[in-house]
Design a protein around this motif. Sequence first.
Motif, mmCIF file in Angstrom:
data_model
loop_
_atom_site.group_PDB
_atom_site.id
_atom_site.type_symbol
_atom_site.label_atom_id
_atom_site.label_comp_id
_atom_site.label_asym_id
_atom_site.label_seq_id
_atom_site.Cartn_x
_atom_site.Cartn_y
_atom_site.Cartn_z
ATOM 1 N N LEU A 30 4.984 -0.919 -5.889
ATOM 2 C CA LEU A 30 5.386 -2.130 -5.626
ATOM 3 C C LEU A 30 4.562 -2.322 -4.553
ATOM 4 C CD1 LEU A 30 9.167 -1.754 -4.366
ATOM 5 C CD2 LEU A 30 8.726 -2.843 -6.136
ATOM 6 N N PRO A 31 4.285 -3.732 -4.161
ATOM 7 C CA PRO A 31 3.382 -4.689 -3.714
ATOM 8 C C PRO A 31 3.804 -3.803 -2.271
ATOM 9 C CG PRO A 31 4.725 -6.084 -4.504
ATOM 10 C CD PRO A 31 5.406 -5.064 -4.917
ATOM 11 N N SER A 32 2.886 -4.575 -1.426
ATOM 12 C CA SER A 32 2.967 -3.232 0.154
ATOM 13 C C SER A 32 3.485 -4.893 1.648
ATOM 14 C CB SER A 32 1.422 -2.918 0.707
ATOM 15 O OG SER A 32 1.397 -2.732 2.201
ATOM 16 N N LYS A 33 3.942 -4.583 1.841
ATOM 17 C CA LYS A 33 4.765 -5.353 2.528
ATOM 18 C C LYS A 33 3.629 -6.379 3.866
ATOM 19 C CE LYS A 33 8.739 -7.299 4.980
ATOM 20 N NZ LYS A 33 9.885 -7.617 5.150
ATOM 21 N N ARG A 34 3.212 -4.775 4.485
ATOM 22 C CA ARG A 34 2.428 -4.910 4.831
ATOM 23 C C ARG A 34 0.823 -5.178 4.668
ATOM 24 N NH1 ARG A 34 4.282 0.325 6.810
ATOM 25 N NH2 ARG A 34 5.269 0.520 8.330
ATOM 26 N N THR A 35 0.621 -4.609 3.934
ATOM 27 C CA THR A 35 -1.023 -5.788 2.925
ATOM 28 C C THR A 35 -0.914 -7.217 3.011
ATOM 29 O OG1 THR A 35 -1.653 -3.399 1.927
ATOM 30 C CG2 THR A 35 -2.147 -5.971 1.797
ATOM 31 N N GLU A 78 -6.073 -8.486 -5.530
ATOM 32 C CA GLU A 78 -6.320 -7.784 -6.530
ATOM 33 C C GLU A 78 -4.756 -6.574 -6.308
ATOM 34 O OE1 GLU A 78 -9.608 -6.103 -8.832
ATOM 35 O OE2 GLU A 78 -9.962 -8.259 -8.069
ATOM 36 N N VAL A 79 -5.129 -5.648 -6.010
ATOM 37 C CA VAL A 79 -4.582 -4.798 -6.011
ATOM 38 C C VAL A 79 -3.114 -4.924 -6.271
ATOM 39 C CG1 VAL A 79 -3.573 -2.077 -5.365
ATOM 40 C CG2 VAL A 79 -6.386 -3.185 -4.958
ATOM 41 N N GLU A 80 -2.468 -5.666 -5.133
ATOM 42 C CA GLU A 80 -1.311 -6.270 -4.533
ATOM 43 C C GLU A 80 -0.374 -7.322 -6.003
ATOM 44 O OE1 GLU A 80 0.453 -4.529 -2.729
ATOM 45 O OE2 GLU A 80 -1.822 -3.631 -2.250
ATOM 46 N N VAL A 81 -1.730 -7.918 -6.206
ATOM 47 C CA VAL A 81 -0.891 -8.679 -8.020
ATOM 48 C C VAL A 81 -0.871 -8.388 -8.561
ATOM 49 C CG1 VAL A 81 -1.954 -10.417 -9.021
ATOM 50 C CG2 VAL A 81 -1.626 -10.548 -6.528
ATOM 51 N N ALA A 82 -2.119 -7.189 -9.530
ATOM 52 C CA ALA A 82 -1.436 -6.016 -10.140
ATOM 53 C C ALA A 82 -0.700 -5.594 -9.958
ATOM 54 C CB ALA A 82 -2.903 -5.120 -10.692
ATOM 55 N N LYS A 83 0.545 -5.138 -8.960
ATOM 56 C CA LYS A 83 1.268 -3.902 -8.824
ATOM 57 C C LYS A 83 2.389 -5.020 -9.429
ATOM 58 C CE LYS A 83 -0.012 -1.447 -4.903
ATOM 59 N NZ LYS A 83 0.427 -1.196 -3.309
ATOM 60 N N LEU A 167 7.270 -11.700 -7.072
ATOM 61 C CA LEU A 167 7.454 -11.599 -5.464
ATOM 62 C C LEU A 167 7.060 -11.774 -4.410
ATOM 63 C CD1 LEU A 167 9.557 -9.245 -4.437
ATOM 64 C CD2 LEU A 167 7.833 -7.650 -6.034
ATOM 65 N N ILE A 168 5.706 -11.074 -4.650
ATOM 66 C CA ILE A 168 4.843 -11.946 -3.236
ATOM 67 C C ILE A 168 4.624 -13.307 -2.630
ATOM 68 C CG2 ILE A 168 2.616 -12.339 -2.718
ATOM 69 C CD1 ILE A 168 1.405 -10.296 -4.743
ATOM 70 N N PRO A 169 4.761 -14.216 -3.204
ATOM 71 C CA PRO A 169 4.876 -15.294 -2.574
ATOM 72 C C PRO A 169 6.428 -15.173 -1.876
ATOM 73 C CG PRO A 169 4.726 -15.898 -4.864
ATOM 74 C CD PRO A 169 4.080 -14.460 -4.767
ATOM 75 N N ARG A 170 7.286 -15.168 -2.491
ATOM 76 C CA ARG A 170 8.909 -14.803 -2.156
ATOM 77 C C ARG A 170 8.429 -14.546 -0.209
ATOM 78 N NH1 ARG A 170 14.584 -15.782 -2.767
ATOM 79 N NH2 ARG A 170 14.902 -16.301 -0.831
ATOM 80 N N ILE A 171 7.725 -12.578 -0.365
ATOM 81 C CA ILE A 171 7.400 -12.595 0.423
ATOM 82 C C ILE A 171 7.037 -12.935 1.737
ATOM 83 C CG2 ILE A 171 6.237 -9.853 1.642
ATOM 84 C CD1 ILE A 171 6.335 -8.903 -1.372
ATOM 85 N N MET A 172 5.775 -14.018 0.833
ATOM 86 C CA MET A 172 4.969 -14.318 2.618
ATOM 87 C C MET A 172 5.586 -15.756 3.189
ATOM 88 S SD MET A 172 1.691 -15.277 -0.298
ATOM 89 C CE MET A 172 0.778 -16.318 -0.109
ATOM 90 N N THR A 173 6.744 -16.193 2.023
ATOM 91 C CA THR A 173 7.261 -16.943 3.074
ATOM 92 C C THR A 173 8.415 -16.927 3.362
ATOM 93 O OG1 THR A 173 8.611 -17.521 0.912
ATOM 94 C CG2 THR A 173 7.106 -19.276 1.148
ATOM 95 N N GLU A 174 8.869 -15.228 3.512
ATOM 96 C CA GLU A 174 9.862 -15.019 3.832
ATOM 97 C C GLU A 174 9.455 -14.226 5.390
ATOM 98 O OE1 GLU A 174 13.058 -14.914 4.135
ATOM 99 O OE2 GLU A 174 13.613 -15.684 2.408
ATOM 100 N N TYR A 175 8.031 -13.935 5.264
ATOM 101 C CA TYR A 175 7.155 -13.318 6.569
ATOM 102 C C TYR A 175 7.054 -14.538 7.165
ATOM 103 C CZ TYR A 175 2.844 -12.436 9.700
ATOM 104 O OH TYR A 175 2.299 -12.207 10.606
ATOM 105 N N ALA A 176 7.126 -15.737 7.119
ATOM 106 C CA ALA A 176 6.540 -17.678 7.480
ATOM 107 C C ALA A 176 7.804 -17.194 8.859
ATOM 108 C CB ALA A 176 6.086 -18.039 6.865
ATOM 109 N N HIS A 177 9.281 -17.047 7.617
ATOM 110 C CA HIS A 177 10.598 -17.386 7.590
ATOM 111 C C HIS A 177 11.006 -16.832 8.875
ATOM 112 C CE1 HIS A 177 15.314 -17.128 6.812
ATOM 113 N NE2 HIS A 177 14.919 -17.235 8.160
ATOM 114 N N SER A 178 10.122 -15.109 9.172
ATOM 115 C CA SER A 178 10.341 -14.662 10.416
ATOM 116 C C SER A 178 9.758 -15.054 11.421
ATOM 117 C CB SER A 178 10.397 -12.959 9.800
ATOM 118 O OG SER A 178 8.761 -12.963 10.059
#
Length: 312
Positions: A30-35, A78-83, A167-178
Motif C-alpha cells: 500500500l502507499p506509505s502514509k508517512r510518505t 511517482e512511487v506512491e501513485v504507482a502503488k 486513496l492518496i487524496p483521502r490520506i492527504m485531507t485526513e492528515y489535514a483534518h488531524s
Amino acid sequence: MDCGQQKIVDGLVTSYHEIGGINRIDSANLPSKRTIIATCEGLLQLLFPGYHDEDPIPAEELEMITGERIATLVETLEVEVAKVLRLRDSDTEDAGPGLRQQANALVCRFLADLPEIRRLLQTDVEAAYEGDPAAKNFDEIILAYPCIEAIAIQRCAHCLYELDVPLIPRIMTEYAHSLTGIDIHPGATIGAYFFIDHGTGVVIGETCVIGNHVKLYHGVTLGARNFPKDENGRIVKGNKRHPNVEDKVVIYPHATVLGGKTTLGTGSTIGANVFLRESIPPSSFVTTKGEELIIYNKVTGETVEQSGPTED
C-alpha cells in the motif's frame, strides 16, 4: 520478566488467519502514509515558499531550491501513485514500468497545476484577511490560521482526485483534518476566496460544490441527507449527496445543511444552529424561532414560503 511472548505471538497469528478484512499479508504494498504526509509538507513549502522553512530562501537560490523540491516530489510521489494505480487496476500484479510511466504522467500533470493552486490560495488568504477583523497581516494568516493549511492541502488533493488517483487524496485531507479539525473531502469542489473562520468541527462532503466568496464558521456541516441502498441493502456509492453553495454565501456556527439536491442561493446567509434540508432562493436569510425555521428575503424583508425538504 517473561510475559509469555510466544503465547502472545501465537494468539495474534491465529487471529490473523481467523479475522479477515484488516490484514494485508502476501498482498501488494500500500502507499506509505508517512510518505504522503511528507508530500503534504513538501507541497506547503512549494505553495508558500519561506513560510514552511526553517531557513530563509534567498531570491538568487529560489529557482534551484524549487527545482530540487519538484524533483523530490516527482521521485517519491511517482512511487506512491504507482502503488495505488496497481490497487485500482486489480488485474495488475506489480508496479512495473508501465504503471510507473502512468504514475509519472499523472504526477507531472498534478505538479503543473501548482501555479493555479497558488493563485486560488492567494484569494483564500485575501478572503481571510478581509473576513476577520482580528487578522493583522497575510503572514499571520498563512502561519497561524488552520483553514489555510486545510484548504491548501485539500486543493492539492482535489487535483489528484480529479486525475482519478485513488486513496492518496483521502490520506492527504485526513492528515489535514488531524492537524486542523477541518474535514474537507478531496472530492469537494471549492471556488475562489474561500474562508473558514476558526474552523474546528467543519465537515464538507465529497459532492459539495461551493462557489466564490463563501465564508463558513466553526461547526458547519455540509453533509448528506440520506444514503440510498441497492437491492442487497448496500449503500449506493457515487451519487450526488451533498449541497451546492452558490457565491457570496455566509454560514454561521454549527449550522447543518444536508442533501444533494439542496442549493443555497447566491448572497444568502444561514444563521447559527440552523438545520436545513431544503433549497433556498438567492438573498435569503435563514434563522430559527424555537423549533420553527424562518426564511427571509434579505432585500425585501419578506418571509419566503418554504418548499419543504428536498428528496434525495
